[in-house]
Design a protein around this motif. Sequence first.
Motif, PDB file in Angstrom:
ATOM      1  N   LEU A   9       0.951  -1.036   0.000  1.00 23.42           N
ATOM      2  CA  LEU A   9       0.000   0.000   0.000  1.00 23.42           C
ATOM      3  C   LEU A   9       1.018   1.109   0.000  1.00 23.42           C
ATOM      4  N   LEU A  10       1.370   1.177  -1.731  1.00 24.05           N
ATOM      5  CA  LEU A  10       2.350   2.168  -1.222  1.00 24.05           C
ATOM      6  C   LEU A  10       1.740   3.512  -1.497  1.00 24.05           C
ATOM      7  N   ALA A  11       0.781   3.938  -0.636  1.00 26.18           N
ATOM      8  CA  ALA A  11       0.218   5.268  -0.808  1.00 26.18           C
ATOM      9  C   ALA A  11       1.252   6.202  -0.209  1.00 26.18           C
ATOM     10  N   VAL A  12       2.311   6.435  -0.909  1.00 22.55           N
ATOM     11  CA  VAL A  12       3.475   7.070  -0.297  1.00 22.55           C
ATOM     12  C   VAL A  12       3.269   8.572  -0.207  1.00 22.55           C
ATOM     13  N   ALA A  13       3.359   9.121   0.994  1.00 21.51           N
ATOM     14  CA  ALA A  13       3.317  10.563   1.154  1.00 21.51           C
ATOM     15  C   ALA A  13       4.682  11.137   0.819  1.00 21.51           C
ATOM     16  N   GLY A  14       5.703  10.352   0.931  1.00 24.43           N
ATOM     17  CA  GLY A  14       7.049  10.731   0.570  1.00 24.43           C
ATOM     18  C   GLY A  14       7.777   9.482   0.177  1.00 24.43           C
ATOM     19  N   ALA A  15       9.093   9.489   0.245  1.00 26.67           N
ATOM     20  CA  ALA A  15       9.846   8.285  -0.075  1.00 26.67           C
ATOM     21  C   ALA A  15       9.617   7.249   1.009  1.00 26.67           C
ATOM     22  N   ALA A  16       9.914   5.981   0.700  1.00 25.82           N
ATOM     23  CA  ALA A  16       9.746   4.908   1.689  1.00 25.82           C
ATOM     24  C   ALA A  16      10.521   5.264   2.947  1.00 25.82           C
ATOM     25  N   ALA A  17       9.869   5.121   4.084  1.00 24.90           N
ATOM     26  CA  ALA A  17      10.478   5.549   5.343  1.00 24.90           C
ATOM     27  C   ALA A  17      11.144   4.371   6.017  1.00 24.90           C
ATOM     28  N   LEU A  18      12.456   4.396   6.089  1.00 23.35           N
ATOM     29  CA  LEU A  18      13.195   3.358   6.793  1.00 23.35           C
ATOM     30  C   LEU A  18      13.617   3.904   8.151  1.00 23.35           C
ATOM     31  N   ILE A  19      13.337   3.145   9.200  1.00 23.94           N
ATOM     32  CA  ILE A  19      13.704   3.581  10.537  1.00 23.94           C
ATOM     33  C   ILE A  19      15.207   3.392  10.721  1.00 23.94           C
ATOM     34  N   TRP A  46       2.681   5.145   4.773  1.00 23.39           N
ATOM     35  CA  TRP A  46       1.807   6.129   4.134  1.00 23.39           C
ATOM     36  C   TRP A  46       0.881   6.712   5.199  1.00 23.39           C
ATOM     37  N   ASP A  47      -0.098   7.520   4.786  1.00 25.46           N
ATOM     38  CA  ASP A  47      -0.895   8.299   5.733  1.00 25.46           C
ATOM     39  C   ASP A  47      -1.536   7.467   6.836  1.00 25.46           C
ATOM     40  N   SER A  48      -2.065   6.300   6.494  1.00 25.12           N
ATOM     41  CA  SER A  48      -2.810   5.533   7.490  1.00 25.12           C
ATOM     42  C   SER A  48      -2.260   4.124   7.697  1.00 25.12           C
ATOM     43  N   GLY A  49      -1.181   3.777   7.045  1.00 23.21           N
ATOM     44  CA  GLY A  49      -0.672   2.421   7.156  1.00 23.21           C
ATOM     45  C   GLY A  49       0.811   2.325   6.893  1.00 23.21           C
ATOM     46  N   PHE A  50       1.350   1.134   7.092  1.00 30.74           N
ATOM     47  CA  PHE A  50       2.765   0.913   6.812  1.00 30.74           C
ATOM     48  C   PHE A  50       3.007  -0.568   6.583  1.00 30.74           C
ATOM     49  N   ILE A 115       1.510  -5.945   7.115  1.00 28.08           N
ATOM     50  CA  ILE A 115       0.968  -4.614   6.869  1.00 28.08           C
ATOM     51  C   ILE A 115       0.087  -4.262   8.063  1.00 28.08           C
ATOM     52  N   ALA A 116       0.175  -2.999   8.527  1.00 29.72           N
ATOM     53  CA  ALA A 116      -0.599  -2.558   9.683  1.00 29.72           C
ATOM     54  C   ALA A 116      -1.035  -1.116   9.486  1.00 29.72           C
ATOM     55  N   SER A 117      -2.048  -0.714  10.231  1.00 29.60           N
ATOM     56  CA  SER A 117      -2.490   0.679  10.220  1.00 29.60           C
ATOM     57  C   SER A 117      -1.837   1.414  11.388  1.00 29.60           C
ATOM     58  N   TRP A 118      -1.796   2.749  11.289  1.00 28.82           N
ATOM     59  CA  TRP A 118      -1.262   3.545  12.382  1.00 28.82           C
ATOM     60  C   TRP A 118      -1.893   4.936  12.338  1.00 28.82           C
ATOM     61  N   SER A 119      -1.864   5.635  13.467  1.00 29.37           N
ATOM     62  CA  SER A 119      -2.298   7.027  13.528  1.00 29.37           C
ATOM     63  C   SER A 119      -1.582   7.669  14.701  1.00 29.37           C
ATOM     64  N   GLY A 120      -1.275   8.934  14.559  1.00 30.54           N
ATOM     65  CA  GLY A 120      -0.572   9.642  15.627  1.00 30.54           C
ATOM     66  C   GLY A 120       0.917   9.417  15.586  1.00 30.54           C
ATOM     67  N   SER A 121       1.345   8.233  15.940  1.00 30.34           N
ATOM     68  CA  SER A 121       2.772   7.909  15.893  1.00 30.34           C
ATOM     69  C   SER A 121       2.946   6.451  15.521  1.00 30.34           C
ATOM     70  N   ASN A 122       4.061   6.139  14.912  1.00 26.23           N
ATOM     71  CA  ASN A 122       4.367   4.766  14.516  1.00 26.23           C
ATOM     72  C   ASN A 122       5.593   4.305  15.295  1.00 26.23           C
ATOM     73  N   THR A 123       5.431   4.240  16.592  1.00 24.79           N
ATOM     74  CA  THR A 123       6.537   3.917  17.495  1.00 24.79           C
ATOM     75  C   THR A 123       7.054   2.506  17.244  1.00 24.79           C
ATOM     76  N   VAL A 124       8.365   2.368  17.230  1.00 25.98           N
ATOM     77  CA  VAL A 124       9.000   1.074  16.986  1.00 25.98           C
ATOM     78  C   VAL A 124       8.972   0.226  18.258  1.00 25.98           C
ATOM     79  N   PRO A 125       8.585  -1.037  18.177  1.00 23.24           N
ATOM     80  CA  PRO A 125       8.644  -1.925  19.351  1.00 23.24           C
ATOM     81  C   PRO A 125      10.065  -1.999  19.902  1.00 23.24           C
ATOM     82  N   ASN A 126      10.177  -2.077  21.236  1.00 23.66           N
ATOM     83  CA  ASN A 126      11.524  -2.099  21.824  1.00 23.66           C
ATOM     84  C   ASN A 126      11.846  -3.378  22.573  1.00 23.66           C
ATOM     85  N   SER A 127      10.939  -4.365  22.532  1.00 23.46           N
ATOM     86  CA  SER A 127      11.275  -5.658  23.147  1.00 23.46           C
ATOM     87  C   SER A 127      10.596  -6.778  22.364  1.00 23.46           C
TER      88      SER A 127
END
Length: 490
Positions: A9-19, A46-50, A115-127
Amino acid sequence: MRHPPRSVLLAVAGAAALIGSVTVPVVTASGAAPACSVEYSVTSQWDSGFQGAVKVTNSTAAMSSWSLAFDFAGGQKLTQGWNATWSQSGTTVTAASESYNGSLATGASVSAGFIASWSGSNTVPNSFKLNGTSCNTAVEPSPTPEPTDPAEDGPPVLRASGNKLVDAGGVTRRLLGVNRSGGEFMCVQGRGIFDGPVDDASVKAIADWKANTVRIPLNEECWLGLSNIDPAYAGANYINAVKDLVAKVKAHGMTPVVELHWTHGQYTGNSAGCSDVHASCQKPMPDMQYTPSFWASVANTFKNDRTVVFDLFNEPYPDRATSTTTQAWQCWRDGGSCPGIGYEVAGMQDLVDSVRGTGAANLILAGGIAYSNDLSQWLTYRPADPAGNLAAAWHVYNFNTCANESCWNSTLAPVAAQVPLVAGEIGENTCAHGFIDQVMKWFDDRGLSYLGWTWNTWDCSSGPSLISSYDGTPTAFGTGLRDRLRALNG
């Protein structure tokens, strides 16, 4: 091919975002090395998913099955996944091994995606925990697993070699078979996933015609599980049904071709099939909003099985929207803002890049303009393929413009001299086979590939239908293809 009238879903708002890379080692009180490590990456957003991926490496004793657990901290919701059985309960996400990748030796790694949805922040799991044991983490793109070898009696891994398709041993191969329509329209119409049975007996009936290939049309909204599709026919349910049909096709020794047929994007111009923004008819070109994500997901699903062939887009017709043929071919390859098309277009280069960006090296087919009936400038505008595994696709019916040997000699022969050529759809609306007999002879004389439209029990005069029953009983039209396949492969 357009279909007979039905109750439709590459409804890309910009380039692919790599953490960025972050490593958090877990060390026991005794200072022992961690039992496992996990690399987590967001490969596109993208706006609502990643789209994300995990790579798990086992540093302890070998295990026969595995289960990875981690928590989403930003309200993310899992929608689909591959190479594992994915589930979510509250914030906890679990990826459990499949039957084919459960064995994990000491030092071995396994990868899976989602594939998952997100809103607000897409915080990376830490454990992360593997079978209940804590792992260290690293956040970086995951490497591509090597493709698995097919079964000896299954279909071959195909690649383009010059203007031929060859198997792993360098033996020339041809794709000869049928289309199995349904997956492109039933789900968006809320009527199911496939049109008619797709059980083992119905697939065996195709093999009994001595076909070696089945092309499977798909719908991007159904695959991605968009909100306008009945959940019973969308997302994981749809993907699993497609995977099951692919497995049945392979079990009968035939090559599966997964093909994108219907896409999102509103087009109401010349030759529009519908005014709907949703994927309910053939659009002139794929859309940038969803199609790259569709192909990234499909490629991730099948990249470890190179017997599966990817057909990028059914029947492009940007030439009906643009004022010049040059504009049409530029739109076909480069996409973007195309004259006469009101949505942002994903060009063939975008789709090749989406597939290859996953690491998939599978054979790719790309059809030309004018509903894939015009290949006159295919060689000039063909997309670059870093894997060098690209073939030209062409469609022909008795009512098309390029439907005679003179046109084939002048426009097809030059293409076939340089790259593999596959007639992904051949047919006629006469309930006879005189026209496709000519097509098949021209292709047979040159050792080229062709697939008949379609293995569905429709009225052969309104939508060329090869069969009157899913037990393989041919129509008068289908008799021509059946007899030719049996003569070639019997």
